[in-house]
Design an enzyme around this catalytic site. Structure first.
Site, PDB file in Angstrom:
ATOM      1  CB  CYS A  21      -0.923   0.013   1.215  1.00  0.00           C
ATOM      2  SG  CYS A  21      -0.028   0.071   2.784  1.00  0.00           S
ATOM      3  CB  CYS A  24       4.394  -0.522   1.628  1.00  0.00           C
ATOM      4  SG  CYS A  24       3.420  -1.754   2.505  1.00  0.00           S
ATOM      5  CG  ASP A 419      13.508  25.567 -32.909  1.00  0.00           C
ATOM      6  OD1 ASP A 419      13.879  26.744 -33.041  1.00  0.00           O
ATOM      7  OD2 ASP A 419      14.052  24.608 -33.491  1.00  0.00           O
ATOM      8  CG  ASP A 618      17.100  21.140 -32.429  1.00  0.00           C
ATOM      9  OD1 ASP A 618      17.358  21.454 -31.250  1.00  0.00           O
ATOM     10  OD2 ASP A 618      17.639  21.684 -33.410  1.00  0.00           O
ATOM     11  CG  ASP A 622      15.562  24.539 -29.493  1.00  0.00           C
ATOM     12  OD1 ASP A 622      15.732  25.751 -29.646  1.00  0.00           O
ATOM     13  OD2 ASP A 622      15.214  23.778 -30.413  1.00  0.00           O
TER      14      ASP A 622
END
Length: 731
Positions: A21, A24, A419, A618, A622
């Site tokens: 759960c 845990c 871009d 790309d 960038d």
């Protein structure tokens, strides 16, 4: 935490068994982060995995695994995760069947407990179930208490022990002769929880199906080219530079380059593209893709863990282990949930017994039902299962989600910075217009252009040569070649001096251009670069070259706008070119002549306005903007996935995949919210019913059925996440 600057942090992803759960998850993360060598620890309940970043000078893998064991869980090497999952599934099935077989006689004879022989039989059967199939809950509870925390195992151990212990005491007359026994409660409670864990394990396995299918695609064998001919060897033994033969219908075992043969490859499992891709000498091929119809000889360029497929598998696992912001809510709730439930159960018992004066067994039953029904399992599974399925759907379409949190963030997206070159446009210039002067035919113009330009490496020159080649026109040999930077090129062929360049070159060489000025101005206003072509001092015509918009970009930008996302194009190109592309694609705004540093500033400006911002580019120039954006999307990263900065990598050069990523993100976030809602509403409704608030209307919930309801809640969350696969129909 000690200084780690001299020792770069080591990252390790591994499997974990024994997670039940959200409590845990929180307990294991807390134990790992308590060690001074560990800087990052992320545990994923749905994937049964852990990710740790640690200082190798202070801790090694064995010490890390020992720490996991001391916390009460079993670590598994990453490559053994699937085997461990299958073992756990088989174990859960065996324990369920075992407890079911022993519980059925108890249920069948539950009305005959007063018969001593039946009572003894049921006592023995319930005791065997309690301390065999139920033993795992005691171990988990003790481990949690020893580490100063609590979990689902503690709730199950408390509930079943109380029911079994009360029945034993009543059976031996320690509570008086009037007290009934209910051995069926503890036995069936364990049986139902075991059933729930088995079904949950099966459903969780289906949630991670996409990644498992991908892992199974890897070739086991390879046909190595040796001095003695072809030799079949394990694919793991192939080294970079080796030559391997791939026959029709075989899986390509490594990333490499075709050196001999022609064929086509089915790359759908990597790119999501259904059409086969032609392959010839010089082309690259990807490991795990299928060679369809020709024999290929491939030189290995990447093997083993460095192949594209291995990188994708590793990144998807990391993404599925990453925590989305919304999961912090579930983690925060689960931290106090179990102790609160225990206190609530004691309060329910006390109120019914002392305030309402009901029989002890009635108050006791209500208390047990509260303990059993209120389990944080469903809440712990709500987010990771949805992210696991969502990232699998994305992967099937060639969209690689490197951070699971990116799926939630992209769902909230408000601004998309795009871009231009290589993202909106193809990234390589092509000839768009040929304008020969009267008396000059198209072929003659292309021939003179290609002959002049074929010696140049300039992108515009290469575009011109490619355009001539596309029409079957080959350049002729030329001499006296002279390239003038910023102007163009000149050469001599067949006694004539050929010129190809801009207007400044023509003016310098005395070539009159007035006859074509109006056409040239129209083309230039569209953002196109012009090449004037002349022979001696006679103008032959002009050629327009441009970086063309990809066929899918216009539709993708329109779709983003329909999704309510503002689109802004950023480019280092001139304003006229940017304006032309912006007008063609329909972006909301654009900024031209932008340097990489300015792209980063634009991202921060949008974020300062409180807008969730994505950057699509790309992944190279960038990179700063991709890293700073709320979501960085690297487009066309199929060959260098590992080096991409983005949170999401689009393996194909298709801007429409950005729209698909947003659609998947929104569908995933919707499923997370649905899961959390049902997990919470289940407890909000279930706990009052279990506490007996509706008992005056005859609505009560026996403890064993509370256990079944608890199991069903976890299963329903996983199954609801699996419905995410239906979003594929909308992509």
């Amino acid at each position: 935490m000690n200084d780690q600057s001299e020792h770069p942090a080591t990252e390790l992803t591994f499997g974990v068994t024994g997670l039940h759960c959200a409590s845990c998850v929180a307990r294991l993360e807390k134990a790992l982060l308590a060690h001074p060598a560990v800087s990052t620890a992320v545990v994923n309940l749905a994937a049964s995995s852990g990710f740790v970043r640690f200082d190798p000078a202070q801790m090694d893998k064995d010490a890390l695994f020992q720490l996991v064991r001391e916390t009460g869980y079993t670590p598994v090497n990453e490559e053994q995760v699937e085997e461990a999952e299958q073992d756990e599934l088989r174990q859960q099935r065996r324990w369920f069947l075992f407890s079911l077989v022993l519980s059925l006689p108890i249920m069948a004879t539950m009305t005959l407990h007063h018969l001593r022989e039946i009572g003894w039989l049921n006592l023995i059967l319930a005791t065997v179930v309690q301390f065999s199939a139920g033993l795992a809950f005691y171990r988990g509870a003790w481990s949690a208490l020893r580490n100063g925390s609590s979990n689902m195992d503690l709730l199950v151990a408390l509930g079943t022990t109380a029911a079994w212990g009360y029945s034993v005491a009543a059976f031996f007359g320690l509570l008086g002769s009037s007290h009934d026994v209910f051995f069926e409660t503890s036995a069936w409670l364990i049986t139902f929880i075991r059933l729930g864990k088995y079904l949950e394990a099966r459903a969780r396995g289906k949630a991670g199906e996409a990644l498992k299918k991908l892992a199974r695609l890897q070739a086991d064998r390879a046909r190595l080219v040796t001095a003695d001919g072809e030799q079949e060897i394990p694919a793991s033994l192939v080294r970079v530079g080796d030559l391997v033969v791939v026959r029709p219908g075989e899986t390509i075992p490594v990333d490499g380059e075709v050196v001999e043969g022609r064929s086509s490859a089915d790359e759908a499992m990597i790119t999501g593209e259904s059409l086969p891709v032609p392959k010839q000498p010089g082309d690259s091929v990807t490991g795990a893709t299928l060679n369809q119809n020709g024999r290929l000889v491939v030189r290995a360029t990447r093997t083993g863990e460095t192949t594209l497929l291995s990188q994708i598998i590793r990144m998807v696992r990391d993404a599925q282990g990453d925590k989305a912001p919304i999961q912090r809510f579930a983690d925060a709730v689960s931290a106090w949930f179990v102790p609160a439930v225990v206190l609530l159960a004691l309060a329910v018992f006390a109120v019914w017994l002392l305030l309402f004066k009901v029989p002890f067994v009635t108050a006791f039953t209500f208390g047990i039902a509260v303990v059993v029904i209120a389990c944080p399992c469903a809440m712990g599974l709500a987010t990771p299962t949805a992210i696991m399925v969502g990232s699998g759907v994305a992967l099937s379409r060639g969209i690689l989600v490197k951070k699971g949190s990116a799926l939630e963030t992209i769902a909230r997206l408000q601004v998309m910075l795009l871009d231009k070159t290589g993202t909106i446009t193809a990234g390589t210039p092509v000839v768009t217009d040929l304008v020969p002067l009267p008396g000059v035919d198209r072929g003659q113009l292309l021939f003179c252009l290609a002959t002049a330009e074929h010696a140049s490496t300039h992108p515009l020159a290469q575009a011109a040569v490619a355009a001539a080649a596309a029409e079957g026109i080959a350049p002729a040999a030329a001499d006296d070649i002279h390239e003038s930077e910023g102007h163009g090129i000149s050469c001599r062929h067949d006694g004539r001096r050929l010129l190809a360049g801009n207007r400044r070159l023509m003016e310098r060489e005395g070539v009159r251009c007035a006859a074509i000025d109006e056409t040239a101005e129209q083309l230039a206003s569209g953002g196109k670069s012009l090449i004037y072509v002349a022979a001696d001092t006679t103008l032959l015509g002009i050629v327009a070259v441009a970086d063309t918009v990809k066929p899918t970009s216009i539709g993708a930008i329109a779709d983003l706008k329909r999704l309510g996302i503002r689109t802004v194009m950023v480019t280092g190109d001139h304003a006229a070119v940017a304006a032309a592309v912006a007008a063609q694609t329909g972006v909301d705004d654009f900024e031209a002549q932008v340097l990489p540093g300015r792209k980063l500033e634009l991202v921060k400006e949008q974020q300062e306005r409180g807008l969730v911002t994505a950057m699509t580019g790309d992944g190279i120039n960038d990179a700063p903007a991709l890293a700073a954006a709320d979501v960085g999307i690297a487009i066309g990263g199929g060959t260098d996935v590992a080096r991409e900065t983005g949170d999401i990598v689009l393996i194909r050069d298709d801007l429409q995949d950005v729209v698909r990523a947003v659609t998947i993100g929104r569908a995933t976030l919707a499923k997370v919210k649905q899961n959390l809602f049902w997990a919470l509403i289940y407890n909000l409704i279930g706990i009052p019913v279990a506490a007996g608030l509706f008992s005056s209307w005859g609505i009560v919930l026996k403890a064993e059925y509370a256990g079944l309801a608890m199991a069903c809640s976890s299963i329903s969350v996983v199954l609801n996440s699996l419905l995410l696969k239906r979003v594929t129909n909308r992509l």
